[in-house]
Scaffold this active site. Structure first.
Site, PDB file in Angstrom:
ATOM      1  N   ASP A   8     -11.618-120.905  68.887  1.00  0.00           N
ATOM      2  CA  ASP A   8     -12.483-122.042  68.570  1.00  0.00           C
ATOM      3  C   ASP A   8     -12.388-122.987  69.764  1.00  0.00           C
ATOM      4  O   ASP A   8     -11.366-123.649  69.940  1.00  0.00           O
ATOM      5  CB  ASP A   8     -11.982-122.701  67.275  1.00  0.00           C
ATOM      6  CG  ASP A   8     -12.644-124.049  67.003  1.00  0.00           C
ATOM      7  OD1 ASP A   8     -13.587-124.412  67.725  1.00  0.00           O
ATOM      8  OD2 ASP A   8     -12.198-124.737  66.059  1.00  0.00           O
TER       9      ASP A   8
ATOM     10  N   LYS B 191     -17.093-129.926  76.394  1.00  0.00           N
ATOM     11  CA  LYS B 191     -18.078-129.111  75.665  1.00  0.00           C
ATOM     12  C   LYS B 191     -19.460-129.770  75.660  1.00  0.00           C
ATOM     13  O   LYS B 191     -20.481-129.102  75.622  1.00  0.00           O
ATOM     14  CB  LYS B 191     -17.572-128.912  74.241  1.00  0.00           C
ATOM     15  CG  LYS B 191     -18.346-127.923  73.424  1.00  0.00           C
ATOM     16  CD  LYS B 191     -17.590-127.619  72.158  1.00  0.00           C
ATOM     17  CE  LYS B 191     -18.366-126.816  71.181  1.00  0.00           C
ATOM     18  NZ  LYS B 191     -17.579-126.531  69.975  1.00  0.00           N
TER      19      LYS B 191
ATOM     20  N   GLU C 143     -19.983-121.557  64.752  1.00  0.00           N
ATOM     21  CA  GLU C 143     -18.825-122.174  64.085  1.00  0.00           C
ATOM     22  C   GLU C 143     -18.958-122.192  62.559  1.00  0.00           C
ATOM     23  O   GLU C 143     -18.031-121.791  61.859  1.00  0.00           O
ATOM     24  CB  GLU C 143     -18.595-123.581  64.637  1.00  0.00           C
ATOM     25  CG  GLU C 143     -18.010-123.523  66.041  1.00  0.00           C
ATOM     26  CD  GLU C 143     -18.175-124.790  66.844  1.00  0.00           C
ATOM     27  OE1 GLU C 143     -18.565-125.823  66.270  1.00  0.00           O
ATOM     28  OE2 GLU C 143     -17.928-124.747  68.062  1.00  0.00           O
TER      29      GLU C 143
ATOM     30  N   ASP D  81     -20.532-129.220  59.204  1.00  0.00           N
ATOM     31  CA  ASP D  81     -19.564-129.148  60.300  1.00  0.00           C
ATOM     32  C   ASP D  81     -19.801-130.299  61.278  1.00  0.00           C
ATOM     33  O   ASP D  81     -20.767-130.282  62.040  1.00  0.00           O
ATOM     34  CB  ASP D  81     -19.750-127.775  60.988  1.00  0.00           C
ATOM     35  CG  ASP D  81     -18.846-127.598  62.195  1.00  0.00           C
ATOM     36  OD1 ASP D  81     -18.091-128.522  62.532  1.00  0.00           O
ATOM     37  OD2 ASP D  81     -18.897-126.507  62.801  1.00  0.00           O
TER      38      ASP D  81
END
Ligand code: AMP
Length: 586
Positions: A8, A69, A146, A168
């Site tokens: 992850d 990211k 994800e 999420d």
């Protein structure tokens, strides 16, 4: 059997997991498994990653990179200690550190990984993630979304037929997916989100509020001081987290500047309601996405059996309240929102290895892919009408073919421009690339079949076939972002390996570190005794109580501020205090 790990790669934290004795396990390093996605160059010019880098972020923002990211899939260069890096290279350093963690635990080399990305990551962001893996020496066998990974983790525990909504919200991205679990099949029905929405934005809102207060009420200008901003950002994040469990939080920072020769300190109280008001727009946007996901799946809220929360930001109580209001139930709390994505990635990795094959995964694309044509938008003739080829929520892998005809005799080349999005004007969508095909000589009107293939990773491949010759033509991609090619990857791998070896492999340390220290060119260089003391303090931070940690951080900040202000007497006083504290702790 060659091991494949699940990773992850998060905005704020990253985790690595592996199937051990048929059970997914997050690989820890005698810690909670949480590995901050932070990279830095230490005082000695060597790479630091994870907690160590996060600890240095306050005192050396110019040598530390957080939230990389958010820049994946862009051409932006990141400056760290006066040297430029691509987002892929910084992410590769995080992946390398995770890879080593797993290699130590499993006692064998790791060369393959499943890496997760937000469902709403674009083609360019997915390719950049795969490139980061390759730079780190990992063959990325699969990219999964994800929320889908979270669904796999949930399905591992609950096999019964049901429809779940996965909300999420992490540090930088937001996704919502609706997933059906039935007879061992995990099928994503719809997925949507926002690539630039997350906890970092909430921190920024609090920070903006503080800056306005400090500059307006306290009369000190702070916005141009990266050290103070870095401290205030950390305090903002801490207050935000506290407000998830307490109705009030006091944001305190000493020595944020001087007014009329006197030190100014900050003490600002924020209530949970204030905070909720600050982020109201962002939370409302997430609820609009929930509505869109339900509509796309053709489901009423009452059809949802469970709500699963993923990502650290879902601890904000208002989110559960808003979901309860919308769906009529509170979210399920059995799954760990921080670790379930890595666990799901390792389940998929197990499946790729052939050891964990109990369930089947069916995922979809949250984006529409298409090209442009001359046509009409709202009755007005336009040159860039968007023509969809693969619609959002189509199951992966997906394939679509279109037939085009050449316009001229002996036409040498044809070009297809591909976009990702929903806007009727092609150029208002995300440009994926211009795919060019070199043609064989033929009369005008010769047919060219263009195949659009969206693979299971959500990455698009475009191929042309000349109908009259049967020749398959590979595209040359003229593309601003991503798809960087083997040379870029090789060069980046060599560069990052060199930096890594000079940082972590003993025999090369002496030669390399000297270069790096010169190259680092640290501004406001700290005297050697102070920098050694700070390093000692930073190395102890993870093993001390939260109060001592705060005290250490404050004293380091005081020392650095004093050095930056050229006030060495004051720096010495703070240094003495820090030495006393470390002595007492040790
Ligand atoms: P992730 O990307 O899933 O690791 O989520 C990280 C984000 O969650 C960061 O923005 C954190 O500040 C945020 N976060 C972690 N714990 C909490 C909390 N208790 N309340 C609010 N936000 C939190």
């Amino acid at each position: 059997m060659e091991p494949i790990v699940g990773i992850d790669l998060g905005t704020t934290n990253s985790e690595i997991a592996f199937i051990i004795d048929e059970h997914p396990e997050v690989i820890t390093d005698n810690d909670d498994g949480i590995f901050p996605s932070c990279v830095g160059i230490g005082n000695d010019g060597k790479i630091i990653v994870g907690k160590e880098a996060k600890n240095q972020a306050i005192v050396a923002p110019d040598r530390t990179v957080l939230s990389i990211k958010r820049l994946m899939g862009t051409n932006q260069q990141i400056t760290m200690a006066n040297k430029n890096y691509t987002p892929q290279e910084i992410s590769a350093i995080i992946l390398k550190a995770l890879k080593e963690r797993a290699e130590k635990k499993l006692g064998k080399p790791i060369r393959k990984a499943v890496i997760t990305v937000p469902a709403y990551f674009t083609d360019a962001q997915r390719k950049a993630t795969r490139e980061a893996g390759e730079i780190a020496g990992l063959n990325v066998v699969r990219i999964i979304n994800e929320p889908t990974a979270a669904a796999l983790a949930y399905e591992g525990l609950h096999k019964e037929t049901q429809k779940i909504l996965i909300y999420d919200l992490g540090g930088g991205t937001f996704d919502v997916s609706i997933v059906k679990i039935e007879d061992g099949v995990v099928e994503v029905l719809s997925s949507t989100g926002d690539n630039h929405l997350g906890g970092d934005d909430f921190d920024q809102k609090i920070l903006d509020r503080l800056i306005t207060y400090i500059e307006g009420e306290l009369g000190v200008t702070v916005r141009d001081n990266p050290y103070v901003i870095s401290r205030l950002r950390r305090t903002s994040e801490e207050a935000k987290k506290l407000l998830s469990s307490a109705p009030f939080a006091t944001l305190e920072e000493d020595h944020i500047g001087k007014k009329k020769g006197k030190d100014v300190h900050l003490s600002y109280e924020m209530s949970r309601i204030d905070f909720e008001n600050l982020i109201e727009d962002e939370l409302s946007r997430t609820m609009e996405s929930v509505t869109k996901a339900l509509n796309d799946a053709s489901l009423l809220p009452s059809a949802i059996d469970k709500i699963i929360l993923v990502g650290g930001s879902t601890r904000i109580p208002k989110i559960s309240e808003m979901l309860k209001e919308k769906i009529g139930q509170l979210p399920h709390s059995e799954i760990d929102p921080d670790l379930c994505v890595a666990i799901g990635a390792s389940i998929q990795a197990g499946r790729e290895m052939g050891v964990h094959t109990s369930s089947v995964l069916i995922d979809i694309t949250p984006y529409t892919f298409g090209t442009s044509a001359i046509g009409e938008v709202n009755g007005v003739p336009v040159l860039d009408m968007f023509v969809s080829l693969i619609n959002r929520n189509t199951k992966l892998p997906a394939k679509k073919s279109e037939v085009f005809a050449t316009i001229f005799d002996n036409q040498k080349m044809t070009e297809v421009t591909v976009f990702q999005g929903e806007n009727p004007h092609a150029y208002d969508n995300i440009l994926i690339g211009k795919y060019q095909f070199d043609l064989t000589k033929a009369p005008a009107g010769s047919k060219i079949i263009i195949d659009f293939e969206l693979d299971v990773n959500g990455i698009l491949k475009v191929l042309a076939i000349e109908k009259h010759t049967g020749r398959r033509i590979q595209a040359t991609i003229e593309n601003a972002f991503s798809n960087e090619g083997a040379e870029f990857i090789d060069d980046a791998r060599k560069r990052i390996n060199g930096l890594w070896q000079s940082s972590f492999e003993e025999d090369e340390i002496d030669d390399a570190s000297d270069d790096e220290v010169d190259g680092a060119g640290i501004e406001n260089e700290l005297p050697k005794d102070i920098s050694e003391l700070i390093q000692r303090a930073e190395s102890m931070m993870d093993s001390v109580s939260p109060e001592d940690k705060d005290e250490i951080v404050n004293l380091i900040e005081d020392i650095v501020d004093a050095v930056n202000a050229g006030n060495m007497d004051e720096a010495k006083q703070h240094k003495q205090k820090l030495e006393d504290l470390l002595f007492y702790i040790e």
